[in-house]
Design a protein around this motif. Structure first.
Motif, mmCIF file in Angstrom:
data_model
loop_
_atom_site.group_PDB
_atom_site.id
_atom_site.type_symbol
_atom_site.label_atom_id
_atom_site.label_comp_id
_atom_site.label_asym_id
_atom_site.label_seq_id
_atom_site.Cartn_x
_atom_site.Cartn_y
_atom_site.Cartn_z
ATOM 1 N N VAL A 85 -0.328 16.140 -18.040
ATOM 2 C CA VAL A 85 -1.159 16.162 -19.262
ATOM 3 C C VAL A 85 -1.967 14.893 -19.544
ATOM 4 C CG1 VAL A 85 0.229 17.904 -20.444
ATOM 5 C CG2 VAL A 85 0.843 15.480 -20.671
ATOM 6 N N VAL A 88 -5.433 15.965 -19.657
ATOM 7 C CA VAL A 88 -5.563 16.873 -20.797
ATOM 8 C C VAL A 88 -5.751 16.064 -22.083
ATOM 9 C CG1 VAL A 88 -4.370 18.604 -22.217
ATOM 10 C CG2 VAL A 88 -4.233 18.717 -19.716
ATOM 11 N N PHE A 92 -9.049 16.386 -24.588
ATOM 12 C CA PHE A 92 -8.977 16.918 -25.946
ATOM 13 C C PHE A 92 -9.117 15.833 -27.009
ATOM 14 C CE2 PHE A 92 -7.643 20.669 -23.742
ATOM 15 C CZ PHE A 92 -8.072 21.705 -24.567
ATOM 16 N N ILE A 142 1.055 21.556 -22.187
ATOM 17 C CA ILE A 142 -0.403 21.423 -22.237
ATOM 18 C C ILE A 142 -0.928 21.790 -23.618
ATOM 19 C CG2 ILE A 142 -2.568 22.383 -21.363
ATOM 20 C CD1 ILE A 142 -1.195 22.569 -18.602
ATOM 21 N N SER A 146 -2.605 19.101 -26.114
ATOM 22 C CA SER A 146 -3.995 19.395 -26.487
ATOM 23 C C SER A 146 -4.171 19.331 -28.001
ATOM 24 C CB SER A 146 -4.409 20.784 -25.987
ATOM 25 O OG SER A 146 -4.344 20.855 -24.578
#
Length: 230
Positions: A85, A88, A92, A142, A146
């Motif tokens: 992540v 990620v 985000f 995830i 996020s």
């Protein structure tokens, strides 16, 4: 004013200590402090919340790396979580900053106030779920990261106050939860600070001492507050 310079120095030190010891990004302190400072400097009110969150994330991008590096060297970082992540979080957090660019000042103030109040309550009362399975589902991870990355970028906090309880809930030790949160917080702050220099309100372009949507403080800023172009 020299008093503001000294206050900002202590604020930066305090932010670094919070990041190092507790794995939180210290935005819960920085954002209100910056809002107060920008109101004192008589910046346009409609951009103050956006500037406060932007300056907070940029500050954290500078103070978190040393703490994150120390946690990593001490083996207190779950590299498997980062592998899944880290990117990620970058994506985000950037997206959250972009979304906040379109919020009305009042809307952003309400979101900040509610979020920081809940974060403070969580910190004071140590509200966290009981430890569950040590097996972290990738899809869940995830989705959670996020959401946290987007929210923290909008309100200008590092995210540790949300990530640490989640990582503990999913079986990480306190040390690894803090260390992993610290590294992830750096990814949020780094990505958000890049967005700070790309998404700039028009009113901010007319204010001295700003680079993008971030305050570049000089010792003359407070003394020359009357010269701010509105």
């Amino acid at each position: 004013m020299i008093e503001i310079t000294i206050a900002l120095l202590f604020l930066g030190i305090f932010a670094g200590l919070l990041s190092g010891f507790f794995g939180i990004g210290s935005g819960i302190v920085l954002v209100p402090a910056y809002i107060f400072l920008f109101e004192f400097l008589d910046f346009p009110k409609e951009i103050i919340p956006f500037l406060a969150t932007g300056t907070s994330m940029t500050t954290m991008a500078l103070v978190i790396p040393n703490a994150a590096r120390t946690h990593y060297k001490n083996g207190n970082v779950d590299t498997e979580i980062l592998r899944i992540v880290f990117l990620v979080g970058l994506l985000f957090a950037f997206l959250g900053r972009y979304i906040s660019f379109f919020f009305e000042s009042t809307t952003l103030q309400i979101i900040i106030a509610v979020s920081l109040t809940l974060a403070a309550l969580q910190l004071i009362f140590d509200i966290s779920p009981k430890q569950s399975s040590k097996q972290i589902n990738k899809v869940e991870l995830i989705l959670v990261i996020s959401a946290i990355a987007s929210l923290t970028s909008i309100v200008g906090i590092g995210g540790g106050i949300l990530m640490i309880p989640y990582f503990k809930y999913r079986g990480l030790s306190m040390h690894k939860a803090i260390g992993t949160s610290s590294v992830m917080g750096f990814s949020f702050a780094l990505s958000s600070s890049v967005a700070v220099f790309l998404f700039i309100p028009e009113a901010a372009k007319e204010v001295d001492y700003l680079i993008g949507a971030c305050l570049l403080y000089t010792s003359d800023a407070a003394d020359e507050e009357d010269s701010v172009d509105l």
